[in-house]
Design a protein around this motif. Structure first.
Motif, mmCIF file in Angstrom:
data_model
loop_
_atom_site.group_PDB
_atom_site.id
_atom_site.type_symbol
_atom_site.label_atom_id
_atom_site.label_comp_id
_atom_site.label_asym_id
_atom_site.label_seq_id
_atom_site.Cartn_x
_atom_site.Cartn_y
_atom_site.Cartn_z
ATOM 1 N N TRP A 124 -12.724 6.346 -6.819
ATOM 2 C CA TRP A 124 -11.981 5.099 -6.963
ATOM 3 C C TRP A 124 -10.589 5.320 -7.533
ATOM 4 O O TRP A 124 -10.361 6.212 -8.341
ATOM 5 C CB TRP A 124 -12.763 4.145 -7.864
ATOM 6 C CG TRP A 124 -14.028 3.695 -7.211
ATOM 7 C CD1 TRP A 124 -15.194 4.398 -7.118
ATOM 8 C CD2 TRP A 124 -14.244 2.490 -6.498
ATOM 9 N NE1 TRP A 124 -16.120 3.687 -6.402
ATOM 10 C CE2 TRP A 124 -15.575 2.511 -6.010
ATOM 11 C CE3 TRP A 124 -13.447 1.376 -6.232
ATOM 12 C CZ2 TRP A 124 -16.105 1.456 -5.265
ATOM 13 C CZ3 TRP A 124 -13.982 0.330 -5.497
ATOM 14 C CH2 TRP A 124 -15.297 0.379 -5.026
ATOM 15 N N ASP B 73 -10.480 -3.417 3.612
ATOM 16 C CA ASP B 73 -11.038 -2.317 2.821
ATOM 17 C C ASP B 73 -10.265 -2.113 1.527
ATOM 18 O O ASP B 73 -10.715 -1.386 0.648
ATOM 19 C CB ASP B 73 -11.087 -1.019 3.632
ATOM 20 C CG ASP B 73 -9.740 -0.647 4.230
ATOM 21 O OD1 ASP B 73 -8.838 -1.508 4.268
ATOM 22 O OD2 ASP B 73 -9.588 0.502 4.682
ATOM 23 N N HIS B 74 -9.083 -2.724 1.401
ATOM 24 C CA HIS B 74 -8.293 -2.691 0.165
ATOM 25 C C HIS B 74 -8.429 -4.030 -0.541
ATOM 26 O O HIS B 74 -8.438 -5.091 0.098
ATOM 27 C CB HIS B 74 -6.803 -2.485 0.468
ATOM 28 C CG HIS B 74 -6.460 -1.139 1.027
ATOM 29 N ND1 HIS B 74 -5.673 -0.232 0.353
ATOM 30 C CD2 HIS B 74 -6.780 -0.554 2.206
ATOM 31 C CE1 HIS B 74 -5.522 0.852 1.092
ATOM 32 N NE2 HIS B 74 -6.182 0.678 2.231
ATOM 33 N N ALA C 156 -13.171 -3.728 -1.786
ATOM 34 C CA ALA C 156 -13.572 -2.335 -1.963
ATOM 35 C C ALA C 156 -14.976 -2.173 -2.539
ATOM 36 O O ALA C 156 -15.709 -1.285 -2.102
ATOM 37 C CB ALA C 156 -12.538 -1.606 -2.824
ATOM 38 N N ASN D 250 -0.194 4.218 -0.714
ATOM 39 C CA ASN D 250 -1.036 5.369 -0.365
ATOM 40 C C ASN D 250 -0.896 6.509 -1.362
ATOM 41 O O ASN D 250 -0.953 7.683 -1.008
ATOM 42 C CB ASN D 250 -0.711 5.860 1.053
ATOM 43 C CG ASN D 250 -1.607 5.200 2.085
ATOM 44 O OD1 ASN D 250 -2.822 5.141 1.923
ATOM 45 N ND2 ASN D 250 -1.002 4.668 3.134
ATOM 46 N N ASP E 209 0.861 -1.180 0.000
ATOM 47 C CA ASP E 209 0.000 0.000 0.000
ATOM 48 C C ASP E 209 0.898 1.230 0.000
ATOM 49 O O ASP E 209 1.450 1.602 1.031
ATOM 50 C CB ASP E 209 -0.905 -0.040 1.239
ATOM 51 C CG ASP E 209 -1.798 1.185 1.368
ATOM 52 O OD1 ASP E 209 -1.781 2.031 0.452
ATOM 53 O OD2 ASP E 209 -2.502 1.298 2.387
ATOM 54 N N ASP F 140 -2.725 0.390 -4.051
ATOM 55 C CA ASP F 140 -1.974 -0.856 -3.862
ATOM 56 C C ASP F 140 -1.336 -1.267 -5.187
ATOM 57 O O ASP F 140 -1.972 -1.197 -6.243
ATOM 58 C CB ASP F 140 -2.912 -1.949 -3.366
ATOM 59 C CG ASP F 140 -3.679 -1.500 -2.131
ATOM 60 O OD1 ASP F 140 -3.167 -1.685 -1.027
ATOM 61 O OD2 ASP F 140 -4.777 -0.926 -2.301
ATOM 62 N N SER G 196 -8.154 -0.501 -6.514
ATOM 63 C CA SER G 196 -8.057 -1.314 -5.300
ATOM 64 C C SER G 196 -8.700 -0.662 -4.087
ATOM 65 O O SER G 196 -8.786 -1.289 -3.036
ATOM 66 C CB SER G 196 -6.589 -1.605 -4.973
ATOM 67 O OG SER G 196 -5.916 -0.418 -4.567
ATOM 68 N N TYR G 197 -9.145 0.597 -4.227
ATOM 69 C CA TYR G 197 -9.591 1.314 -3.030
ATOM 70 C C TYR G 197 -10.613 2.369 -3.421
ATOM 71 O O TYR G 197 -10.592 2.898 -4.534
ATOM 72 C CB TYR G 197 -8.385 1.985 -2.366
ATOM 73 C CG TYR G 197 -8.659 2.554 -0.991
ATOM 74 C CD1 TYR G 197 -8.868 1.713 0.106
ATOM 75 C CD2 TYR G 197 -8.712 3.926 -0.786
ATOM 76 C CE1 TYR G 197 -9.119 2.232 1.361
ATOM 77 C CE2 TYR G 197 -8.952 4.453 0.480
ATOM 78 C CZ TYR G 197 -9.156 3.599 1.551
ATOM 79 O OH TYR G 197 -9.403 4.118 2.804
#
Length: 960
Positions: free
Chosen positions: A807, A860-861, A833, A765, A763, A811, A800-801
């Motif tokens: 969206w 959540d990912h 997700a 971020n 991740d 990741d 992915s998130y």
């Protein structure tokens, strides 16, 4: 000891006695661009070094402060702590004390933040409200100013402050704000004189009597005072009224305290209801006077009778009804009965009674919890018009309201087709009416379990700006503005929170095996368009024809396409320490564990990078590995990380000892400490080199390095110069520095094994177009997901998130150039997700009964899956197929291949990784037999050749 104690006493005594020399005298919440200027005014008496003080901001009634440093030495002066210095200068200039500016972006707040002046640990002064709440706005789009003759008490004392009220500065320009806000006028002497505005109502039937506002000074001016004002309100000058004097200025001669602004009503035959005229002060020639808030008076319409009027007249062509506060009668058809869910029902005019004006709505909500009506009833209703949280409605529950049912089973009006994107002005024209939305795609499920809400958009889910665009503040704002017209709420026609069961758009009920997924398209829905909680929302009236299609729920992990599988999996705070960041109880932990293990077992990976696992001497990691091994036919163990960092969570690597062995020395990157160790930093990356040891594998001995990461989140700020306002968000600089350090570190072969392909997972971020990803791509790494699974959004592969309905991919699996040629597949496995959060392991609320021990919503990912195949790849002349075959494939140029060693005619076909046949043909010995891959995306393909009477030969091709 005595001398030291005496010295400490004297220092503290001097500090405390110096505190009354600095106080807060003003607080401004500006309304110019960026909601600036926002400013605190400090009054310094004597000579004071402000570095001994600091400001603390307490947001939204909270008790956890944000510190704002103060600097500079000032003598008998006002000092301003400012967010938005350019607009501050535009409003107040830069002369005299207005040059004493301390810039700070932390001076924020929207009317309910408290600010404290602190020296050491002592609170000297407080403004904005008491620390810790309540959270009510008292200065939003306005200001607070200390009354003359008052001094600091160490706490919020409302009586010491002039509080003119919220929204005082709305619509004013910089000069008007500078003239109205009394910065620089505080003095320890007498309180400031005030200006009071009062008004008398007007009536359309009185067209010969001037009435209006009285403006009164609490103290007569010592010299002529000039007061400028502006009018506002719903009434229109020249149409609804005329002024006695057209001047926008009042002059108070010396000794004069009273002036009037008078109007004459204009009578007309329009049904307008009661309108308003407002007056507020915009300029004072003597800023020592305090201007109070604006005041309105009523202009009463004499044309509204008792006969039924059209709902379009009630709704009007604006955001609010022109008849608010008036009692009206309407006659219309009940289109939706929501008395059991929303405490009321909707009415709509019959088609024959509409006004054919596209800007006025023909429908309206009636608040009537006890009404007994049915869809198709024709009713006559007399009730007062209200605006309730932005929705126009009729108060059918008022004691004076009457409801008569005139008949049943009338045909309801046909719904209006609703297409997104649609601006609010057009949605307002449909408020209360039946609509039939088209092409809705679910983009946000965050409100599903609590409020029964689903956010929908058109075409495809909303995308994070920097997933597809370089960070840019102006472009970001334009992008977000454009999307505001493209989102609407699909509600469940129920009020309150946590209603059970949770209803889905097709009328079914949410369950572990009956989910709703973001990315699905909703078709066939009919509903009423309402408004509430600052959003337009569709309340369904007919779900019988609703279909949900697209973005289907995966039932298995992607089929493996290579010899080795690597997975990056966020495990959402897997903590064995209960009640901290993860599970609260042992039961919840077992539920969380079951979901994670189900996912890991289904993905069947050889190497897994874990993110967000508790950093507690490998206790959590060992438990998870042991649990996984208890249900898997693999033999997982974990890499012993030499440094897991100081954060509560860490990254980890686990691998299957039956197929994979550690081929290097596990290494971590913990320098510089400011980047990887301690609060507010990135987590310590972990790298290890692995070798394929499974002799049943097609190509044992393949060696590769995996580095798992978890960069700093966007959740909290890192300060000016680090945070980005162009879309990359908080701490972009911290993440970018981590990416630079990571690339440099990996280039040194930290595991001690040289010349191996490297896979950076985890991740990061950061969305795809942000600086940290650019740094790694510039270092030669390739985003594998774009190689084999390009598509939504903007050729990036499955996101992915999701955050706030937007969206993107946080990741990654980034491969070095030498490893890229072995990647056969890379994708996000979308089991997390797109799913409702309430399907996770938590036992709170409905989640307890909806739980299933499957892999859906284990985090959540979404995990990232990468398959590798270490068999030879045709990338130049001389590579062959198999030892027993005479056929050879030779590359002639970037997209052209020829076959040699043929004995006769042969057939061939070209497929992608999914087995889809892309091309077929025949080739013959001795003839030109060029085979082309022109037009194919970059990636891996398979060419299968079969000669008559012989078995097939397959070649793997990498297209550039």
């Amino acid at each position: 000891m005595r001398f030291s104690t005496l010295l400490l006493f004297l220092l503290l005594w001097c500090q405390v006695n110096a505190q009354d020399r600095v106080i807060i005298t003003g607080l401004l919440d500006g309304t110019l661009s960026g909601a600036t200027p926002r400013a605190l005014e400090l009054y310094v008496e004597g000579t004071v070094d402000l570095s001994g003080y600091r400001i603390q901001r307490f947001a939204n009634g909270g008790t956890d402060p944000t510190d704002i440093a103060l600097t500079g030495t000032f003598t008998d002066a006002f000092v301003y702590v400012v967010n938005g210095t350019e607009n501050f200068t535009a409003a107040f200039g830069d002369q005299g004390d207005f040059a004493n500016v301390i810039a700070s972006g932390a001076v924020t707040g929207t009317g309910n933040d408290a600010f404290a002046l602190v020296a050491g640990s002592t609170v000297v002064d407080v403004v904005g409200g008491p620390i810790g709440g309540p959270e009510a706005d008292i200065y939003q789009d306005s200001y607070l100013y200390r009354k003359r003759g008052t001094s600091a008490t160490g706490s919020w004392t409302a009586a010491d402050w002039d509080i003119p009220g919220n929204d005082l500065l709305d619509g004013l320009d910089a000069a008007q704000i500078g003239a109205l806000v009394p910065f620089g006028t505080y003095a320890p002497g007498e309180p400031r004189p005030t200006i009071t505005i009062s008004g008398e109502p007007l009536n359309e039937s009185q067209t010969e009597t001037y009435e209006g506002f009285s403006v009164e000074l609490s103290e007569a001016p010592a010299s002529e005072l000039t007061v400028a004002y502006e009018l506002y309100g719903t009434a229109t000058e020249g149409t609804d009224y005329q002024r006695e004097s057209v001047s926008d200025t009042l002059r108070f001669p010396t000794g004069e305290r009273f002036q009037r602004v008078l109007f004459l009503a204009i009578d007309d035959a329009l049904i307008e209801g009661t309108e308003t005229i407002g007056l507020r002060i915009t300029y004072l020639s003597d800023s020592s006077y305090l201007a109070g808030p604006g005041t309105t008076l009523d202009l009463i319409d004499d044309d509204l009778g008792t006969d039924p009027i059209g709902i379009h007249l009630v709704q009007g062509d604006g955001a609010a009804s022109p008849l608010v506060g008036n009692v009206v009668t309407v006659d219309a058809i009940v289109t939706a009965d929501f008395t059991a869910g929303l405490d009321g029902f909707y009415l709509q005019e019959e088609d024959a009674d509409t006004d054919n004006d596209p800007m006025t709505s023909e429908g309206i909500f009636v608040y009537a919890p006890d009404a007994e009506v049915m869809v198709g009833d024709r009713v006559t209703l007399t009730a007062e018009v209200e605006e309730f949280f932005g929705q126009t409605q009729l108060d059918g529950a008022d004691a004076g309201a009457t409801l008569v049912i005139n008949g049943n089973a009338f045909p309801v009006p046909a719904p209006t087709v609703l297409m997104l994107p649609t601006p609010d002005s057009l949605l307002e024209s449909l408020e209360g009416m039946l609509v039939q939305p088209q092409d809705l795609v679910i983009t946000n499920l965050n409100g599903l379990d609590r409020f029964g809400e689903v956010e929908v958009t058109s075409g495809e889910r909303l995308v994070q700006f920097t997933e597809c665009n370089d960070p840019d503040p102006q472009a970001l704002n334009a992008y977000l503005d454009s999307l505001e017209r493209d989102v609407i709420v699909l509600d469940d026609a129920r009020s309150g929170t946590n209603a059970q069961p949770i209803l889905l758009p097709d009328g079914s009920v949410l369950a572990g095996d009956n989910s709703l997924r973001a990315g699905q398209t909703i078709a066939g829905l009919t509903g009423v368009l309402g408004y509430g909680f600052n959003r337009y929302r569709i309340q369904p009236t007919d779900r019988t024809a609703v279909t949900l299609t697209g973005n289907e729920r995966p039932v298995t992990a992607p089929e493996q396409t290579g010899e080795v599988r690597v997975v990056s999996a966020n495990v959402l705070n897997y903590f064995t320490t209960l009640g901290s960041r993860g599970a609260d109880t042992e039961t919840e932990l077992r539920r969380q564990e079951a979901k994670i293990v189900a996912a890991l077992n289904a993905m069947d990976a050889d190497v897994v990078g874990l993110i967000e696992i508790e950093n507690n001497d490998f206790v959590a990691l060992r438990r998870l590995v042991d649990t996984l091994n208890s249900v898997s036919d693999r033999g997982y163990t974990y890499v012993e990380s030499p440094n897991t960092g100081d954060d509560e969570i860490m990254v980890a690597l686990i691998y299957d000892t039956l197929r994979i062995a550690e081929a290097g020395t596990a290494a971590t990157l913990a320098t510089p400490e400011s980047l990887f160790v301690g609060p507010g930093s990135n987590r310590v990356p972990l790298a290890q080199t692995f070798r394929v040891i499974d002799t049943t594998d097609g190509n044992p001995g393949g060696v590769f390095t995996v580095c798992v990461n978890h960069f700093k989140s966007k959740g909290s700020g890192c300060g000016e110069g680090d945070d980005d306002d162009g879309g990359a968000g908080n701490c972009n600089g911290t993440r970018t520095a981590a990416a630079e350090a990571l690339a440099d570190w990996l280039a040194t072969n930290p595991t001690g094994v040289a010349d191996t392909g490297v896979l950076i997972i985890g991740d990061l971020n950061s969305y795809r177009m942000e600086d940290p990803i650019d740094v790694l791509l510039d270092a030669g790494y390739v985003n594998t997901k774009t190689l084999t699974d390009a598509g939504f959004p903007c050729a990036g592969g499955p996101p992915s998130y999701v955050f706030g309905g937007f969206w993107g991919s946080l990741d990654y699996a980034l491969a070095s150039a030498s490893l890229t040629t072995f990647v056969t597949m890379a994708t996000a496995w979308t089991v997390n997700a797109p799913e409702p959060e309430i399907l996770d392991y938590n036992q709170e609320g409905a989640g307890d009964s909806l739980y299933a021990p499957d892999f859906y919503r284990f985090s959540d990912h979404d995990p990232i899956i990468v398959d590798l195949d270490f068999s030879p790849i045709i990338d130049g002349v001389g590579y062959g197929a198999t030892e027993n075959s005479t056929i050879r494939l030779e590359r002639r140029d970037a997209t052209t291949y020829t076959l040699t060693g043929l004995n006769g005619r042969a057939a061939y076909f070209l497929t992608n990784l999914s087995g889809q046949v892309l091309a077929t043909g025949t080739v013959t010995r001795g003839e030109a037999n060029a085979i082309t891959t022109a037009g194919l995306h970059t990636g891996i393909y398979f060419l299968t050749v079969r000669e008559a009477g012989k078995g097939p030969v397959t070649f793997k091709i990498l297209t550039p």
